[in-house]
Design a protein around this motif. Structure first.
Motif, PDB file in Angstrom:
ATOM      1  N   ALA A 181      -1.649  24.091  63.295  1.00 23.10           N
ATOM      2  CA  ALA A 181      -2.233  25.008  62.309  1.00 23.10           C
ATOM      3  C   ALA A 181      -1.154  25.613  61.421  1.00 23.10           C
ATOM      4  N   ASP A 182      -0.025  26.005  62.031  1.00 23.37           N
ATOM      5  CA  ASP A 182       1.079  26.580  61.259  1.00 23.37           C
ATOM      6  C   ASP A 182       1.741  25.525  60.374  1.00 23.37           C
ATOM      7  N   LEU A 183       1.889  24.331  60.912  1.00 26.64           N
ATOM      8  CA  LEU A 183       2.478  23.248  60.124  1.00 26.64           C
ATOM      9  C   LEU A 183       1.616  22.945  58.897  1.00 26.64           C
ATOM     10  N   THR A 184       0.312  22.929  59.080  1.00 28.45           N
ATOM     11  CA  THR A 184      -0.596  22.648  57.969  1.00 28.45           C
ATOM     12  C   THR A 184      -0.427  23.690  56.863  1.00 28.45           C
ATOM     13  N   GLU A 185      -0.396  24.967  57.247  1.00 25.31           N
ATOM     14  CA  GLU A 185      -0.208  26.021  56.242  1.00 25.31           C
ATOM     15  C   GLU A 185       1.138  25.872  55.544  1.00 25.31           C
ATOM     16  N   TYR A 186       2.158  25.554  56.303  1.00 25.74           N
ATOM     17  CA  TYR A 186       3.498  25.366  55.744  1.00 25.74           C
ATOM     18  C   TYR A 186       3.500  24.237  54.719  1.00 25.74           C
ATOM     19  N   GLU A 187       2.940  23.102  55.086  1.00 23.22           N
ATOM     20  CA  GLU A 187       2.952  21.930  54.209  1.00 23.22           C
ATOM     21  C   GLU A 187       2.125  22.180  52.950  1.00 23.22           C
ATOM     22  N   TYR A 188       0.980  22.811  53.099  1.00 24.11           N
ATOM     23  CA  TYR A 188       0.111  22.978  51.940  1.00 24.11           C
ATOM     24  C   TYR A 188       0.585  24.088  51.008  1.00 24.11           C
ATOM     25  N   GLY A 189       1.407  24.979  51.506  1.00 23.00           N
ATOM     26  CA  GLY A 189       2.084  25.905  50.610  1.00 23.00           C
ATOM     27  C   GLY A 189       3.026  25.164  49.681  1.00 23.00           C
ATOM     28  N   TYR A 190       3.718  24.173  50.236  1.00 23.03           N
ATOM     29  CA  TYR A 190       4.630  23.365  49.419  1.00 23.03           C
ATOM     30  C   TYR A 190       3.855  22.430  48.493  1.00 23.03           C
ATOM     31  N   VAL A 191       2.756  21.857  48.990  1.00 20.34           N
ATOM     32  CA  VAL A 191       1.911  20.991  48.160  1.00 20.34           C
ATOM     33  C   VAL A 191       1.477  21.733  46.902  1.00 20.34           C
ATOM     34  N   LYS A 192       1.078  22.976  47.059  1.00 20.71           N
ATOM     35  CA  LYS A 192       0.650  23.779  45.906  1.00 20.71           C
ATOM     36  C   LYS A 192       1.808  24.007  44.939  1.00 20.71           C
ATOM     37  N   LYS A 193       2.970  24.260  45.472  1.00 16.82           N
ATOM     38  CA  LYS A 193       4.140  24.519  44.628  1.00 16.82           C
ATOM     39  C   LYS A 193       4.490  23.313  43.771  1.00 16.82           C
ATOM     40  N   VAL A 194       4.421  22.113  44.345  1.00 20.27           N
ATOM     41  CA  VAL A 194       4.855  20.918  43.628  1.00 20.27           C
ATOM     42  C   VAL A 194       3.701  20.179  42.959  1.00 20.27           C
ATOM     43  N   ASP A 195       2.472  20.701  43.074  1.00 20.25           N
ATOM     44  CA  ASP A 195       1.309  20.120  42.393  1.00 20.25           C
ATOM     45  C   ASP A 195       1.043  18.688  42.862  1.00 20.25           C
ATOM     46  N   ALA A 196       1.149  18.457  44.160  1.00 19.83           N
ATOM     47  CA  ALA A 196       0.926  17.111  44.700  1.00 19.83           C
ATOM     48  C   ALA A 196      -0.566  16.833  44.874  1.00 19.83           C
ATOM     49  N   ASN A 197      -0.934  15.568  44.696  1.00 17.86           N
ATOM     50  CA  ASN A 197      -2.327  15.127  44.858  1.00 17.86           C
ATOM     51  C   ASN A 197      -2.495  14.655  46.304  1.00 17.86           C
ATOM     52  N   ILE A 198      -2.808  15.584  47.189  1.00 23.79           N
ATOM     53  CA  ILE A 198      -2.838  15.334  48.632  1.00 23.79           C
ATOM     54  C   ILE A 198      -4.246  15.601  49.163  1.00 23.79           C
ATOM     55  N   VAL A 199      -4.588  14.971  50.278  1.00 18.78           N
ATOM     56  CA  VAL A 199      -5.901  15.151  50.894  1.00 18.78           C
ATOM     57  C   VAL A 199      -6.179  16.624  51.154  1.00 18.78           C
ATOM     58  N   PRO A 200      -7.454  17.019  51.202  1.00 17.42           N
ATOM     59  CA  PRO A 200      -7.779  18.414  51.523  1.00 17.42           C
ATOM     60  C   PRO A 200      -7.173  18.848  52.861  1.00 17.42           C
ATOM     61  N   LYS A 201      -6.877  20.118  52.936  1.00 15.46           N
ATOM     62  CA  LYS A 201      -6.206  20.676  54.107  1.00 15.46           C
ATOM     63  C   LYS A 201      -6.926  20.355  55.413  1.00 15.46           C
ATOM     64  N   GLU A 202      -8.258  20.354  55.389  1.00 11.91           N
ATOM     65  CA  GLU A 202      -9.011  20.135  56.621  1.00 11.91           C
ATOM     66  C   GLU A 202      -8.884  18.702  57.144  1.00 11.91           C
ATOM     67  N   GLN A 203      -8.365  17.785  56.341  1.00 11.18           N
ATOM     68  CA  GLN A 203      -8.177  16.404  56.793  1.00 11.18           C
ATOM     69  C   GLN A 203      -6.777  16.131  57.313  1.00 11.18           C
ATOM     70  N   PHE A 204      -5.882  17.092  57.137  1.00 10.41           N
ATOM     71  CA  PHE A 204      -4.465  16.844  57.412  1.00 10.41           C
ATOM     72  C   PHE A 204      -4.214  16.456  58.864  1.00 10.41           C
ATOM     73  N   GLN A 205      -4.808  17.167  59.807  1.00  6.99           N
ATOM     74  CA  GLN A 205      -4.546  16.885  61.217  1.00  6.99           C
ATOM     75  C   GLN A 205      -5.017  15.483  61.599  1.00  6.99           C
ATOM     76  N   ALA A 206      -6.165  15.064  61.110  1.00  6.47           N
ATOM     77  CA  ALA A 206      -6.667  13.724  61.427  1.00  6.47           C
ATOM     78  C   ALA A 206      -5.741  12.648  60.861  1.00  6.47           C
ATOM     79  N   GLU A 207      -5.192  12.892  59.678  1.00  2.48           N
ATOM     80  CA  GLU A 207      -4.282  11.919  59.083  1.00  2.48           C
ATOM     81  C   GLU A 207      -2.946  11.895  59.820  1.00  2.48           C
ATOM     82  N   MET A 208      -2.500  13.058  60.274  1.00  4.71           N
ATOM     83  CA  MET A 208      -1.271  13.115  61.075  1.00  4.71           C
ATOM     84  C   MET A 208      -1.465  12.384  62.401  1.00  4.71           C
TER      85      MET A 208
END
Length: 382
Positions: free
Chosen positions: A251-278
């Motif tokens: 949960a903490d890793l997801t928040e950490y990564e998506y904070g950076y995703v927002k900063k760099v404007d990356a086109n990444i899967v929605p946050k709720e899918q991150f754990q399944a993809e990991m």
């Protein structure tokens, strides 16, 4: 240094100097054809990068090109995508290539080139750096730091592009990222005598996934020398919030990564899918069977907030950290514990990364080495 005697390479080097950055489509197609004659396959487009400098202001003495590769042919690779990146061709080539894959979502690519490309090419290595699909082409200074190419940003503006690979409604996932290294590997393997796979963070999983998915291609696997992993995600097991080789709960890793995703404007899967993809990445790591001739050099720092080293309380901790292989060195590096961004490990000296590439890793391992701060004076081996 003995020169790599390849007539087509020198013919290309001499002819390409008159084509300054492929100013029109005819020049670009001519350069694509030259790459094909060199033995670099599946080239979609290419332009020259002029007057690139290292972080300390020195001009890099190499031919540098931005290249887009189409995916390899064949049903087994039908799920892959086109991949873009930069290739550095040394003046005195050794016939060896370093293929570098940055982490998620790709922030270290440009800075890594600025810090290390000069030393790699001076040592005779060709060097290719992946840019992840979903990387923003329009986010000003942040995009420039990742891309390390103002011209690629200018092309994007003219063509109305927002993200590398195209902006997808569903976004790109960590599992998409670990499949990207296969495309340049298959495009470049015919030209080089030996290929070393280097990555940082998720890029290490990408290096190993490229090995996993080319198991039916001995012409590729026999050329792979060392896999060099920097703060690599090499975990295989997960249960709820607990993931091996991770220092953060998911949960903490997801928040950490998506904070950076927002900063760099990356086109990444929605946050709720991150754990399944990991989880798919962990499964790929677990499924890997690494050939016995490939050396593994895995470096991490104990201050890394994201990635952990091996759990030394467990039996066979070194054998089971990363791929199961006796031909492995795990390095716990404490030389710069005060660095503000320990996960990036951009404080590793070029000399040490070159040593990792050149290392003849013993098959009588695996080995664990602790590199201490200078004042400690002790090295732990296992």
């Amino acid at each position: 240094m003995e020169l790599y005697k390849n007539y087509n390479f020198y013919k290309f080097m001499n002819e390409s100097k008159i084509e300054q950055g492929s100013a029109n489509s005819d020049n670009e197609q001519a350069m694509v054809a030259k790459f094909e004659r060199m033995g670099i396959k599946n080239v979609v487009s290419v332009f020259r990068v002029e007057n690139e400098k290292s972080l300390d202001g020195k001009e890099i003495k190499a031919e540098i090109f931005w290249v887009k590769f189409k995916k390899p042919e064949g049903q087994e690779f039908s799920d892959l995508s086109e991949v873009e990146g930069k290739i550095y061709l040394p003046v005195e080539p050794s016939g060896e290539l370093i293929l570098f894959t940055p982490g998620f979502p790709g922030g270290n690519a440009g800075r890594f080139e600025q810090l290390y490309a000069e030393d790699f090419t001076d040592a005779g290595y060709a060097f290719f750096t992946v840019r992840h699909n979903g990387t923003s082409l329009t986010n000003g200074a942040t995009s420039l730091e990742i891309l390390n190419s103002a011209k690629r940003m200018e092309i994007a503006q003219k063509q109305g592009e927002h993200h590398i690979g195209g902006t997808r409604p569903e976004g790109y996932s960590p599992f998409d990222i670990i499949n990207e290294s296969i495309t340049p590997l298959m495009a470049l393997q015919n030209k080089y005598e030996k290929i070393h796979l280097m990555g940082q963070s998720m890029g290490v999983a990408a290096s190993y996934n490229a090995i996993r998915r080319t198991q039916g291609h001995p012409e590729v696997q026999n050329k792979i020398g060392n896999v060099v992993g920097i703060s690599g995600y090499v975990g295989k097991e997960h249960e709820g919030a607990t993931w091996d080789t991770m220092n953060m709960p998911m949960a903490d890793l997801t928040e950490y990564e998506y904070g950076y995703v927002k900063k760099v404007d990356a086109n990444i899967v929605p946050k709720e899918q991150f754990q399944a993809e990991m989880a798919k990445v962990a499964e790929a790591n677990k499924a890997l069977k690494i050939p016995g001739h490939i050396g593994n050099v895995l470096v991490y720092t104990p201050k890394d907030p994201l990635v952990a080293g091996p759990d030394k309380s467990k039996k066979d901790y070194a054998l089971n950290y990363g791929p199961v292989s006796a031909k492995k060195i795990i390095i716990e590096d404490e030389t710069n514990l005060a660095d503000k961004k320990p996960h990036s490990m951009l404080w590793i000296s070029p000399e040490n990364l070159l040593r990792a590439v050149k290392a003849k890793v013993s098959s009588h391992g695996p080995h664990f080495v602790k590199v201490p701060r200078a004042k400690d004076g002790l090295i732990e081996r296992g």
